[in-house]
Enzyme design. Structure first.
Site, PDB file in Angstrom:
ATOM      1  N   SER A 131      83.945  81.133  40.331  1.00 22.85           N
ATOM      2  CA  SER A 131      85.027  80.874  41.274  1.00 22.85           C
ATOM      3  C   SER A 131      86.099  81.958  41.176  1.00 22.85           C
ATOM      4  CB  SER A 131      85.642  79.503  41.011  1.00 22.85           C
ATOM      5  OG  SER A 131      86.784  79.299  41.824  1.00 22.85           O
ATOM      6  N   SER A 169      82.322  86.740  42.690  1.00 25.22           N
ATOM      7  CA  SER A 169      82.450  85.372  43.186  1.00 25.22           C
ATOM      8  C   SER A 169      81.108  84.825  43.656  1.00 25.22           C
ATOM      9  CB  SER A 169      83.440  85.317  44.346  1.00 25.22           C
ATOM     10  OG  SER A 169      84.754  85.304  43.896  1.00 25.22           O
ATOM     11  N   HIS A 205      85.026  79.906  48.701  1.00 21.55           N
ATOM     12  CA  HIS A 205      86.088  80.786  49.204  1.00 21.55           C
ATOM     13  C   HIS A 205      85.526  82.050  49.843  1.00 21.55           C
ATOM     14  CE1 HIS A 205      85.667  82.642  45.095  1.00 21.55           C
ATOM     15  NE2 HIS A 205      85.844  83.755  45.802  1.00 21.55           N
ATOM     16  N   GLY A 238      84.047  90.647  43.668  1.00 19.57           N
ATOM     17  CA  GLY A 238      82.654  90.789  44.075  1.00 19.57           C
ATOM     18  C   GLY A 238      81.724  89.906  43.278  1.00 19.57           C
ATOM     19  N   ASP A 251      85.319  74.562  45.237  1.00 21.61           N
ATOM     20  CA  ASP A 251      84.993  75.959  45.532  1.00 21.61           C
ATOM     21  C   ASP A 251      83.476  76.120  45.498  1.00 21.61           C
ATOM     22  OD1 ASP A 251      85.093  78.592  46.147  1.00 21.61           O
ATOM     23  OD2 ASP A 251      85.983  79.264  44.262  1.00 21.61           O
TER      24      ASP A 251
END
Length: 383
Positions: free
Chosen positions: A352, A337, A227, A335, A255
């Site tokens: 995720s 992720s 993403h 941040g 993801d």
């Protein structure tokens, strides 16, 4: 000065992602390096902080979790069609394997011979997986957070956002889900969100106006969350210099993504501790069972630890459902992720999304790394 910056950039390039073994290769385990410590001092410190353990207790737990993970495949084979799932029991320090009441005494003895504890349940893992697959085919409203098979409760759990549990669409979904098989409904405080963030200083990589966390190194690049950006997007490092670009990306449904590394950057098998804890070497990708301790490194909140709560959970983000996720009790914030989930020295997955934060607590999901490596034909960079 440039050499120092590049060295830091090379370490930063694998700061935040759990990663696994490549397709066709076996994951490394503790037995591959018998003299290696169970974990870095930093990871042990994080476990002591987040679990309230002593150093000796943290080391003992990691050793017990590794042993449980090592016997899990054999225990599953021994259970055969009667297999109902498995999990690590932190109190006993052993793997628990569920078997249905149809299991013969010979089957039970074979499972116990692996070192696992046996629990009798009503439904087999195959039946629960089939029920979850039927739920996967339903269209979920935003008030439904996620759903997964819970082997400890021997049911499919559907998580509903507490404030929306009386919503008509949520109730219709729950009714249809219950018709698929053994389903239990639980509530959660908030809906899940991904953990990408707008650009802020001092973080490991940027793509457009989005900041995410770099993951575990693979040969030729690193893996991260899908993403964060789409295939072809350029990536800059913590110092603004060009790293590479997204070679592949999938979100939603999955993801995950991977980025090639060049322009003076290189890969190393390290998860960065950000000065909070020492950097952690990555030695393999053996899967930690449900119930195991697990820690996460992210560019916003650094090191935090928790427990593996569920595997193969479908998470219903506003952008669409993502499948085959692992749920943890570890907190995260925007941040983080793409950041790394690691258990001991074994890479587990890439951050995720989730709900909550690291002040009040929450839950976070990661996409397992073996799936990512198999999808793109990548090889984990290990120490």
């Amino acid at each position: 000065m440039r050499r120092t910056r590049l060295m830091r950039a090379g370490v930063a390039a694998l700061v935040m992602l759990g990663s696994w073994a490549a397709a066709g290769t076996l994951p490394a385990s503790a037995s591959d390096s018998p003299d290696a410590p169970p974990a870095s001092a930093g990871l042990l410190q994080a476990m002591q902080r987040d679990f309230g353990l002593t150093k000796d207790q943290a080391e003992a737990r990691l050793a017990a979790e590794r042993a449980a993970g090592d016997i899990a495949p054999a225990a599953r084979r021994a259970a055969g069609a009667a297999y109902g799932g498995s999990w690590f029991d932190a109190k006993s320090g052993r793997l628990t394997v569920a078997v249905t009441s149809e299991a013969s005494a010979t089957t039970v003895r074979a499972v116990e011979a692996t070192g696992a504890t046996v629990r009798t349940v009503e439904h087999s893992a195959r039946q629960l997986d089939a029920a979850k697959a039927r739920v996967d085919r339903l269209s979920a409203p935003s008030g439904v957070s996620s759903w997964h098979v819970d082997p400890t409760a021997n049911t499919v759990v559907v998580n509903v956002v507490e404030d929306e549990r009386t919503d008509n669409d949520v109730q219709r979904f729950v009714a249809r889900a219950r018709a698929t098989g053994p389903v239990t409904v639980r509530t959660v405080p908030d809906a899940p969100e991904t953990f990408a963030a707008g650009t802020v200083g001092g973080d490991p990589y940027y793509t457009g106006n989005v900041r995410c966390s770099i993951g575990f190194s693979v040969h030729g690049g690193f893996v991260t969350a899908g993403h964060c950006s789409g295939a072809g997007a350029g990536v800059n490092g913590w110092d603004g210099s060009y790293i590479g670009n997204f070679q592949g990306s999938s979100f939603p449904d999955n993801d995950y993504a991977w980025v090639n590394v060049g322009s003076g950057w290189w890969t190393v098998p390290v998860v960065l501790g950000w000065g909070t804890v020492p950097d952690q070497l990555v030695r393999g990708s053996s899967v930690a069972p449900v119930g195991s301790s697990i820690c996460r490194s992210g560019s916003t909140t650094h090191w935090h630890c928790g427990t593996v709560l569920a595997m193969n959970e479908t998470v219903n983000y506003s952008q669409g459902a993502v499948h085959q996720m692992t749920k943890t009790s570890v907190c995260a914030e925007p941040g983080d992720s793409g950041g790394s989930f690691i258990s001991g020295d074994q890479a587990q997955g890439v951050t995720s999304g989730g709900w909550g934060n690291c002040s009040g607590g929450g839950e976070t999901w990661f996409q397992p790394i073996n799936e990512i490596l198999n999808r793109y034909g990548l090889t984990l960079h290990t120490a």
